[in-house]
Scaffold this motif. Structure first.
Motif, PDB file in Angstrom:
ATOM      1  N   PHE A  55       0.799  -1.227   0.000  1.00  0.00           N
ATOM      2  CA  PHE A  55       0.000   0.000   0.000  1.00  0.00           C
ATOM      3  C   PHE A  55       0.832   1.277   0.000  1.00  0.00           C
ATOM      4  O   PHE A  55       0.369   2.317  -0.435  1.00  0.00           O
ATOM      5  N   ASN A  61      -4.167  10.931   6.482  1.00  0.00           N
ATOM      6  CA  ASN A  61      -5.015   9.741   6.344  1.00  0.00           C
ATOM      7  C   ASN A  61      -6.255  10.097   5.534  1.00  0.00           C
ATOM      8  O   ASN A  61      -6.745  11.228   5.578  1.00  0.00           O
ATOM      9  N   SER A  67     -13.615   6.707   1.635  1.00  0.00           N
ATOM     10  CA  SER A  67     -13.156   5.595   0.804  1.00  0.00           C
ATOM     11  C   SER A  67     -13.258   5.984  -0.673  1.00  0.00           C
ATOM     12  O   SER A  67     -14.047   6.856  -1.041  1.00  0.00           O
ATOM     13  N   GLY A  68     -12.470   5.345  -1.494  1.00  0.00           N
ATOM     14  CA  GLY A  68     -12.487   5.643  -2.916  1.00  0.00           C
ATOM     15  C   GLY A  68     -11.167   5.269  -3.555  1.00  0.00           C
ATOM     16  O   GLY A  68     -10.534   4.286  -3.144  1.00  0.00           O
ATOM     17  N   ASN A  90      -9.530   2.960   2.037  1.00  0.00           N
ATOM     18  CA  ASN A  90     -10.637   2.949   2.989  1.00  0.00           C
ATOM     19  C   ASN A  90     -10.583   4.236   3.790  1.00  0.00           C
ATOM     20  O   ASN A  90      -9.550   4.916   3.809  1.00  0.00           O
ATOM     21  N   GLU A  91     -11.654   4.510   4.481  1.00  0.00           N
ATOM     22  CA  GLU A  91     -11.583   5.589   5.461  1.00  0.00           C
ATOM     23  C   GLU A  91     -10.480   5.234   6.455  1.00  0.00           C
ATOM     24  O   GLU A  91     -10.483   4.134   7.016  1.00  0.00           O
ATOM     25  N   GLY A  92      -9.534   6.110   6.632  1.00  0.00           N
ATOM     26  CA  GLY A  92      -8.436   5.862   7.561  1.00  0.00           C
ATOM     27  C   GLY A  92      -7.152   5.409   6.892  1.00  0.00           C
ATOM     28  O   GLY A  92      -6.090   5.464   7.503  1.00  0.00           O
ATOM     29  N   SER A  93      -7.212   4.992   5.644  1.00  0.00           N
ATOM     30  CA  SER A  93      -5.977   4.523   4.994  1.00  0.00           C
ATOM     31  C   SER A  93      -4.904   5.611   5.028  1.00  0.00           C
ATOM     32  O   SER A  93      -5.184   6.789   4.777  1.00  0.00           O
ATOM     33  N   LEU A  94      -3.675   5.200   5.308  1.00  0.00           N
ATOM     34  CA  LEU A  94      -2.568   6.163   5.326  1.00  0.00           C
ATOM     35  C   LEU A  94      -2.250   6.589   3.894  1.00  0.00           C
ATOM     36  O   LEU A  94      -2.059   5.747   3.009  1.00  0.00           O
ATOM     37  N   ASP A 134     -18.346   2.730   7.047  1.00  0.00           N
ATOM     38  CA  ASP A 134     -18.511   3.212   5.672  1.00  0.00           C
ATOM     39  C   ASP A 134     -17.121   3.343   5.068  1.00  0.00           C
ATOM     40  O   ASP A 134     -16.742   4.378   4.562  1.00  0.00           O
ATOM     41  N   ALA A 135     -16.363   2.273   5.167  1.00  0.00           N
ATOM     42  CA  ALA A 135     -14.941   2.388   4.878  1.00  0.00           C
ATOM     43  C   ALA A 135     -14.533   1.831   3.532  1.00  0.00           C
ATOM     44  O   ALA A 135     -13.403   2.010   3.111  1.00  0.00           O
ATOM     45  N   LEU A 136     -15.412   1.140   2.856  1.00  0.00           N
ATOM     46  CA  LEU A 136     -14.983   0.444   1.645  1.00  0.00           C
ATOM     47  C   LEU A 136     -15.695   0.991   0.415  1.00  0.00           C
ATOM     48  O   LEU A 136     -16.912   1.132   0.421  1.00  0.00           O
ATOM     49  N   PRO A 137     -14.934   1.253  -0.649  1.00  0.00           N
ATOM     50  CA  PRO A 137     -15.595   1.716  -1.868  1.00  0.00           C
ATOM     51  C   PRO A 137     -16.508   0.624  -2.432  1.00  0.00           C
ATOM     52  O   PRO A 137     -16.169  -0.556  -2.383  1.00  0.00           O
ATOM     53  N   TYR A 138     -17.625   1.030  -2.937  1.00  0.00           N
ATOM     54  CA  TYR A 138     -18.610   0.122  -3.555  1.00  0.00           C
ATOM     55  C   TYR A 138     -19.270  -0.842  -2.575  1.00  0.00           C
ATOM     56  O   TYR A 138     -19.924  -1.786  -2.987  1.00  0.00           O
ATOM     57  N   TRP A 171      -9.654  -7.950   8.003  1.00  0.00           N
ATOM     58  CA  TRP A 171     -10.123  -6.810   7.217  1.00  0.00           C
ATOM     59  C   TRP A 171      -9.848  -7.072   5.739  1.00  0.00           C
ATOM     60  O   TRP A 171      -8.715  -7.395   5.366  1.00  0.00           O
ATOM     61  N   LEU A 181      -9.340  -5.501   2.898  1.00  0.00           N
ATOM     62  CA  LEU A 181      -8.369  -4.835   2.031  1.00  0.00           C
ATOM     63  C   LEU A 181      -6.931  -5.197   2.380  1.00  0.00           C
ATOM     64  O   LEU A 181      -6.151  -5.586   1.512  1.00  0.00           O
ATOM     65  N   ASP A 182      -6.580  -5.083   3.661  1.00  0.00           N
ATOM     66  CA  ASP A 182      -5.159  -5.275   4.004  1.00  0.00           C
ATOM     67  C   ASP A 182      -4.909  -6.463   4.921  1.00  0.00           C
ATOM     68  O   ASP A 182      -3.788  -6.651   5.400  1.00  0.00           O
ATOM     69  N   GLU A 222      -5.204   4.344  11.112  1.00  0.00           N
ATOM     70  CA  GLU A 222      -5.577   3.610   9.915  1.00  0.00           C
ATOM     71  C   GLU A 222      -6.908   2.893  10.130  1.00  0.00           C
ATOM     72  O   GLU A 222      -7.439   2.848  11.241  1.00  0.00           O
ATOM     73  N   THR A 223      -7.431   2.312   9.080  1.00  0.00           N
ATOM     74  CA  THR A 223      -8.823   1.856   9.087  1.00  0.00           C
ATOM     75  C   THR A 223      -9.141   0.935  10.265  1.00  0.00           C
ATOM     76  O   THR A 223     -10.099   1.160  10.999  1.00  0.00           O
TER      77      THR A 223
END
Lengths: 353, 332
Positions: A132, A240, A244-245, A296-300, B10-14, B89, B91-92, B107-108
């Motif tokens: 990442f 951060n 998300s997106g 994600n929300e919070g991702s560095l 609400d952390a993940l796209p789509y 989780w 994603l990671d 972080e998430t």
């Protein structure tokens, strides 16, 4: 010479074997350097170093004094399956050292690795970032061992040295375990997961030759190395994601940015909108930058080193993280509840190696 | 019963926003909080919590709650992983139960741990329906991290067959259990037999043990859980008379005997958790996956009760096949 350090049988017709490449020079038993990598299966930067260093040392065989052991894959199953951790096991391999001969297979393997490396004059444990984030070449050192290790780290030709605090959870790392056994161990962090950055690898190999000369393992002068910035020279700001997106960077890794400058934005590919714009909170160097677009929300997104002056495009260390980490717990048991609370709350996932 | 939305993920796209719910019972006092599934494969843990929601609801309707009893049950905070068949989780691959106490600006998974932890803070007692890092089956038990912050004997009040005392390892310091204790909630982890599939009997036992705990505190009507009684009776741990309290046995984790295999292959298990075995009893065989020839016979090294058994059909060498509570080591 390829040697097997330790092995254990897998269920169906295969063995898990940890191997090393032993390169012995004159007076082979007098000094030993261990180069280890591949603890996390998605970190490949060390593969180039292992390969190229073996070739360089072969060319310098006449000048080599002592023994260099190269361990390219502490987690072979992780590397072969593109998996960061230990397949079939919940824990990160770098959280199970020094291992045990009486627990699980992986702890048995970890213990065998420790026993093999123990007693080396120096161990260099090479990591990449995960998939990442991209990191500049750096050495990470636990504050408990800083006095001994920072002078050696300065020889490694890295961009900066991060002396981080002593979080309890990090006591299960390979480096901590070896340092507690009086085997000096430096942790190198550079590049990005699942990729190889050859220029970083070459930079480190120059540093390894330099430290070998210092240890008396090369009968020739060591190469010149750059002077790294040590952590206390600056302070680090974190960026951060708030939504998300998909991250679209607007700067490059290693750029120097101004306070308020756009670092990147988070795109919404469903409606063509922009969910968030991310600006630098300080003047400074972008020494960590998001590589993987999905956030994600919070991702560095980035770490920016400020306080080093606009004309000083060097790197230094996360003062913020240090300050936080210095509050963190120093032992598993004991201490007042209030003190423990303060310590645990302050942990901010800085030096995670 | 009051169903409350604790927070929304609400952390993940789509992915659509996922609300995390808690179920509150009784008074507004923060007496007991129960955390169910945090990881995506903790189906049994979610199910135990869900059964507790039903039981508390019925008890509340009956007016059985003591006036100062206030309970929160959170059945699941791992929906985003559970719905895509991931343990961690998506994603990671980070584990929320290695991120406590969390960090709201981090972080998430640090943020998620922070939100969970905020919802769970301030309770007098906390119960985490936990799963283990090794794939295997357990004897149902309550586990206490021996931090020195709380009296370990309180774990006896769950009336489960075993109370396991574990000395924390460095990696334990980022778990919910450890941090909950540091934040002055007396914390217990309850392990039923399974994780990714439902075992009705041990789920009932685990849920009843929480009610039993509150009964021992004088906050619910007293009743030895039927599931626990049946289990103890079947294992010969009860005499003809029902004891006043439980017959919980206290075991220190370091006193467990790990039984390893040398060979890899297919594991054929002949004994199961809670079985009492004699020294030399054949516990399992490792057979050749190509020919079924027996590669290794696993025998009990001493008399005792099996506490843990490896779960998978395939097994690597040097694994822990069983953990045994040696007879002479069993506490009171």
């Amino acid at each position: 010479m390829i040697e097997t350090v330790i092995k254990a049988p897998l269920p169906v017709g295969e063995a898990l074997a940890i191997q090393k490449n032993r390169i012995a020079g004159r007076d082979a038993a007098t000094r030993r350097l261990a180069i280890v990598t591949g603890t996390h299966g998605d970190e490949l930067e060390g593969q180039y170093v292992a390969w190229q260093l073996a070739r360089v040392l072969e060319e310098k065989k006449d000048a080599l004094r002592g023994t260099v052991d190269i361990y390219p894959a502490l987690n072979p199953l992780g590397i072969s399956t593109i998996y960061r951790g230990l397949p079939g096991f919940d824990l990160d391999m770098n959280r199970i050292f020094p291992g045990s001969r009486n627990e699980t297979m992986y702890e048995y393997i970890a213990n065998g690795i420790i026993r093999d490396i123990k007693g080396a004059d120096l161990c260099i444990d090479i990591h990449a970032s995960n998939i990442f984030l991209r990191e500049i070449p750096q050495v990470r050192i636990n504050e408990k061992t800083a006095k001994q290790l920072v002078p050696l780290a300065k020889l490694l030709n890295m961009d900066f040295i991060w002396v981080h605090s002593a979080a309890t959870v990090l006591e299960s790392t390979l480096a901590y375990s070896l340092n507690m056994l009086d085997t000096k161990t430096l942790v190198v962090e550079m590049g990005v997961g699942m990729r190889i950055t050859q220029s970083y690898g070459d930079q480190l190999i120059t540093g390894i030759l330099s430290v070998m000369a210092h240890l008396g393992m090369l009968a020739e002068p060591g190469p010149a190395v750059k002077q790294p910035v040590v952590s206390t020279d600056g302070s680090v700001s974190f960026l951060n994601a708030g939504a998300s997106g998909f991250f679209m960077p607007q700067v490059k890794h290693g750029d120097y940015v101004k306070k308020g400058q756009l670092v990147g934005l988070i795109a919404d590919s469903l409606d063509g909108g922009t969910k968030e714009t991310l600006c630098s909170p300080v003047d400074g160097l972008v020494f960590t930058l998001r590589e993987y677009p999905v956030v994600n929300e919070g991702s560095l997104i980035a770490r920016i080193l400020g306080g080093i002056g606009t004309n000083k495009k060097k790197t230094a260390v996360p003062e913020t993280e240090q300050a936080d980490e210095k509050k963190s717990a120093s032992s598993v048991k004991g201490g007042s509840t209030a003190k423990r609370k303060a310590g645990l709350a302050a942990k901010r996932g800085g030096a995670k190696r | 019963m009051r169903k409350v939305k604790l927070f929304t993920i609400d952390a993940l796209p789509y992915r659509q926003p996922i609300p995390v719910y808690g179920y509150r019972f009784g008074s507004r006092k923060k007496t007991l909080a129960v955390m169910g599934a945090i990881r995506g494969d903790e189906v049994q843990q979610m199910y135990v919590a869900a059964r507790l929601v039903r039981k508390f609801s019925e008890l509340e309707k009956q007016g059985a709650f003591a006036p100062d009893l206030g309970v929160l049950v959170v059945p699941c905070a791992g929906q985003f992983s559970m719905n895509v068949s991931k343990r961690f989780w998506p994603l990671d691959n980070t584990d929320i139960n290695r991120m406590f106490p969390g960090y709201s600006e981090g972080e998430t998974t640090q943020r998620l741990a922070d939100r969970i932890f905020r919802a769970l803070q301030g309770y007098r007692w906390g119960v985490h329906l936990a799963s283990f890092y090794l794939p295997g089956d357990f004897v149902p038990h309550v586990r206490i991290m021996d931090t020195g912050y709380q009296p370990n004997e309180e774990g006896l009040d769950f009336g489960l067959p075993y109370l396991m005392i574990r000395k924390p390892h460095p990696y334990d310091t980022t778990t919910l259990n450890y941090n909950w204790q540091v934040w002055e909630t007396r914390t217990f982890s309850i392990y039923s037999r399974t994780t990714d599939y439902i075992d009705e009997e041990s789920a009932e036992m685990a849920a009843d043990s929480v009610l039993y705990f509150l009964a021992k505190k004088g906050m619910l009507p007293y009743k030895l859980p039927e599931g626990v009684r049946r289990f103890l009776s079947e294992k010969g741990l009860l005499g003809s008379e029902l004891p006043e309290g439980s017959r919980t046995k206290t075991v220190k984790e370091e006193n467990l005997v790990n039984i390893h295999n040398k060979a890899g292959g297919i594991l054929i298990r002949y004994h199961h958790p809670a079985d009492f075995v004699r020294e030399g009893n054949l516990l399992a065989e490792i057979i050749d996956p190509y020919t079924t020839d027996v590669r290794e016979k696993i025998r009990a090294p001493k008399d005792g009760t099996l506490f843990f058994a490896h779960h998978g059909q395939l097994i690597a060498g040097r694994s822990i096949v069983f953990r045994l509570i040696p007879k002479e080591r069993v506490g009171k």
